[in-house]
Write a protein that holds these residues in place. Structure first.
Motif, PDB file in Angstrom:
ATOM      1  N   ASP A  59       0.822  -1.218   0.000  1.00 30.05           N
ATOM      2  CA  ASP A  59       0.000   0.000   0.000  1.00 30.05           C
ATOM      3  C   ASP A  59       0.854   1.266   0.000  1.00 30.05           C
ATOM      4  O   ASP A  59       0.368   2.336   0.355  1.00 30.05           O
ATOM      5  CB  ASP A  59      -0.907   0.008   1.242  1.00 30.05           C
ATOM      6  N   PHE A  60       2.105   1.154  -0.412  1.00 24.91           N
ATOM      7  CA  PHE A  60       3.032   2.276  -0.353  1.00 24.91           C
ATOM      8  C   PHE A  60       3.451   2.706  -1.757  1.00 24.91           C
ATOM      9  O   PHE A  60       3.562   1.881  -2.655  1.00 24.91           O
ATOM     10  CB  PHE A  60       4.283   1.884   0.443  1.00 24.91           C
ATOM     11  N   ILE A  61       3.700   3.995  -1.904  1.00 28.08           N
ATOM     12  CA  ILE A  61       4.250   4.514  -3.157  1.00 28.08           C
ATOM     13  C   ILE A  61       5.754   4.648  -2.959  1.00 28.08           C
ATOM     14  O   ILE A  61       6.208   5.353  -2.052  1.00 28.08           O
ATOM     15  CB  ILE A  61       3.654   5.898  -3.524  1.00 28.08           C
ATOM     16  N   LEU A  62       6.512   3.953  -3.795  1.00 25.56           N
ATOM     17  CA  LEU A  62       7.970   4.022  -3.755  1.00 25.56           C
ATOM     18  C   LEU A  62       8.447   4.908  -4.892  1.00 25.56           C
ATOM     19  O   LEU A  62       7.816   4.973  -5.952  1.00 25.56           O
ATOM     20  CB  LEU A  62       8.592   2.631  -3.902  1.00 25.56           C
ATOM     21  N   LYS A  63       9.537   5.569  -4.651  1.00 23.68           N
ATOM     22  CA  LYS A  63      10.150   6.423  -5.667  1.00 23.68           C
ATOM     23  C   LYS A  63      11.646   6.132  -5.668  1.00 23.68           C
ATOM     24  O   LYS A  63      12.277   6.144  -4.615  1.00 23.68           O
ATOM     25  CB  LYS A  63       9.904   7.892  -5.344  1.00 23.68           C
ATOM     26  N   ILE A  64      12.175   5.863  -6.837  1.00 23.51           N
ATOM     27  CA  ILE A  64      13.618   5.709  -6.988  1.00 23.51           C
ATOM     28  C   ILE A  64      14.055   6.745  -8.007  1.00 23.51           C
ATOM     29  O   ILE A  64      13.467   6.857  -9.080  1.00 23.51           O
ATOM     30  CB  ILE A  64      13.998   4.281  -7.421  1.00 23.51           C
ATOM     31  N   LYS A  65      15.077   7.516  -7.630  1.00 22.65           N
ATOM     32  CA  LYS A  65      15.470   8.604  -8.521  1.00 22.65           C
ATOM     33  C   LYS A  65      16.966   8.831  -8.547  1.00 22.65           C
ATOM     34  O   LYS A  65      17.697   8.394  -7.662  1.00 22.65           O
ATOM     35  CB  LYS A  65      14.731   9.884  -8.154  1.00 22.65           C
ATOM     36  N   ASN A  66      17.358   9.503  -9.587  1.00 21.55           N
ATOM     37  CA  ASN A  66      18.718   9.974  -9.760  1.00 21.55           C
ATOM     38  C   ASN A  66      18.668  11.444  -9.373  1.00 21.55           C
ATOM     39  O   ASN A  66      17.948  12.222  -9.993  1.00 21.55           O
ATOM     40  CB  ASN A  66      19.126   9.788 -11.222  1.00 21.55           C
ATOM     41  N   TYR A  67      19.401  11.825  -8.338  1.00 16.62           N
ATOM     42  CA  TYR A  67      19.342  13.202  -7.840  1.00 16.62           C
ATOM     43  C   TYR A  67      20.717  13.832  -7.973  1.00 16.62           C
ATOM     44  O   TYR A  67      21.711  13.283  -7.499  1.00 16.62           O
ATOM     45  CB  TYR A  67      18.906  13.199  -6.366  1.00 16.62           C
ATOM     46  N   ASN A  68      20.753  14.971  -8.640  1.00 10.83           N
ATOM     47  CA  ASN A  68      22.006  15.706  -8.797  1.00 10.83           C
ATOM     48  C   ASN A  68      21.958  16.944  -7.917  1.00 10.83           C
ATOM     49  O   ASN A  68      21.097  17.796  -8.077  1.00 10.83           O
ATOM     50  CB  ASN A  68      22.221  16.090 -10.265  1.00 10.83           C
ATOM     51  N   TYR A  69      22.886  16.994  -6.975  1.00  8.17           N
ATOM     52  CA  TYR A  69      22.974  18.098  -6.029  1.00  8.17           C
ATOM     53  C   TYR A  69      24.098  19.024  -6.471  1.00  8.17           C
ATOM     54  O   TYR A  69      25.233  18.593  -6.656  1.00  8.17           O
ATOM     55  CB  TYR A  69      23.261  17.561  -4.621  1.00  8.17           C
ATOM     56  N   THR A  70      23.767  20.308  -6.668  1.00  2.00           N
ATOM     57  CA  THR A  70      24.763  21.297  -7.061  1.00  2.00           C
ATOM     58  C   THR A  70      24.812  22.381  -5.992  1.00  2.00           C
ATOM     59  O   THR A  70      23.769  22.900  -5.580  1.00  2.00           O
ATOM     60  CB  THR A  70      24.408  21.936  -8.423  1.00  2.00           C
ATOM     61  N   VAL A  71      26.004  22.704  -5.523  1.00  4.26           N
ATOM     62  CA  VAL A  71      26.176  23.770  -4.545  1.00  4.26           C
ATOM     63  C   VAL A  71      25.886  25.095  -5.246  1.00  4.26           C
ATOM     64  O   VAL A  71      26.455  25.393  -6.311  1.00  4.26           O
ATOM     65  CB  VAL A  71      27.607  23.772  -3.960  1.00  4.26           C
ATOM     66  N   VAL A  72      24.960  25.865  -4.676  1.00  2.00           N
ATOM     67  CA  VAL A  72      24.555  27.136  -5.274  1.00  2.00           C
ATOM     68  C   VAL A  72      25.766  28.048  -5.436  1.00  2.00           C
ATOM     69  O   VAL A  72      26.581  28.192  -4.521  1.00  2.00           O
ATOM     70  CB  VAL A  72      23.479  27.823  -4.391  1.00  2.00           C
ATOM     71  N   GLY A  73      25.885  28.623  -6.623  1.00  3.61           N
ATOM     72  CA  GLY A  73      26.968  29.561  -6.899  1.00  3.61           C
ATOM     73  C   GLY A  73      28.294  28.909  -7.258  1.00  3.61           C
ATOM     74  O   GLY A  73      29.310  29.579  -7.312  1.00  3.61           O
ATOM     75  N   SER A  74      28.291  27.584  -7.465  1.00  2.40           N
ATOM     76  CA  SER A  74      29.538  26.918  -7.831  1.00  2.40           C
ATOM     77  C   SER A  74      29.263  25.860  -8.895  1.00  2.40           C
ATOM     78  O   SER A  74      28.117  25.576  -9.228  1.00  2.40           O
ATOM     79  CB  SER A  74      30.191  26.266  -6.607  1.00  2.40           C
ATOM     80  N   SER A  75      30.313  25.294  -9.387  1.00  2.00           N
ATOM     81  CA  SER A  75      30.151  24.225 -10.376  1.00  2.00           C
ATOM     82  C   SER A  75      30.247  22.847  -9.721  1.00  2.00           C
ATOM     83  O   SER A  75      30.166  21.828 -10.398  1.00  2.00           O
ATOM     84  CB  SER A  75      31.215  24.365 -11.471  1.00  2.00           C
TER      85      SER A  75
END
Length: 195
Positions: free
Chosen positions: A42-58
């Protein structure tokens, strides 16, 4: 979807589509990050590719993340992080963390919880521990606060997330995350009566 193919490359989209089909899920995109949502019990699962970028930098980091949201009557909060120099400092000055009695797991991961006895019950599952050790996540957490990897738990709910700092590679990787999530959910359903 043409934009997604240009961002992620043509070879990745079919892998995500295959996983979505295997799980009877839906492939989606959010801020350029791909994810699959699907139902388990009865659960919704989510699998994702997440890209974290530091604000103001590369500077950026890629994570593979699995998550599930649920009502959690026992209100267990649990953090499992890789043992590293940061956790070593925390142990010395703040919180030694807890041990669960599995030498390989205890050596590799730093564990904290608001309910240590309940956490030990959940982590007493040998199959779950083997899946976690095999997957080698950066962080696993059960919480009801904050914003994690672009997700905020709905009011009155908790979120389980399992994150590993790594680039997206293949279908095997998606299935490993799925196995950890499913094992955790089954265990939490039995021991903590999540809904």
């Amino acid at each position: 979807m043409a934009v997604l193919e240009s961002i992620f490359g043509k070879r990745q989209k079919p892998i995500w589509e295959e996983f979505a089909e295997q799980k009877n899920g839906v492939l989606k995109s959010e801020s350029g990050d791909l994810f699959v949502e699907y139902k388990y019990l009865d659960f919704i699962l989510k699998i994702k590719n997440y890209n974290y970028t530091v604000v103001g930098s590369s500077y950026s980091e890629s994570y593979m993340i699995g998550m599930a949201e649920f009502f959690h009557p026992t209100q267990l909060v649990l953090e499992i992080t890789k043992e590293d120099w940061c956790t070593g400092i925390v142990k010395v000055f703040k919180n030694k963390g807890m041990k669960i009695g599995n030498s390989e797991f205890d050596k590799r991961f730093y564990i904290t919880s608001n309910k240590e006895l309940k956490a030990r019950t959940v982590l007493n599952d040998k199959s779950l521990l083997e899946k976690i050790i095999s997957f080698d996540p950066t962080r696993i957490e059960i919480t009801n606060t904050g914003k994690f990897f672009g997700e905020i738990p709905s009011k009155g709910k908790y979120i389980l997330y399992c994150a590993k700092k790594e680039e997206f590679k293949d279908l095997k990787q998606l299935n490993e995350i799925h196995l950890v999530l499913v094992s955790f959910i089954e265990n939490l359903k039995e021991n903590c009566e999540i809904k």
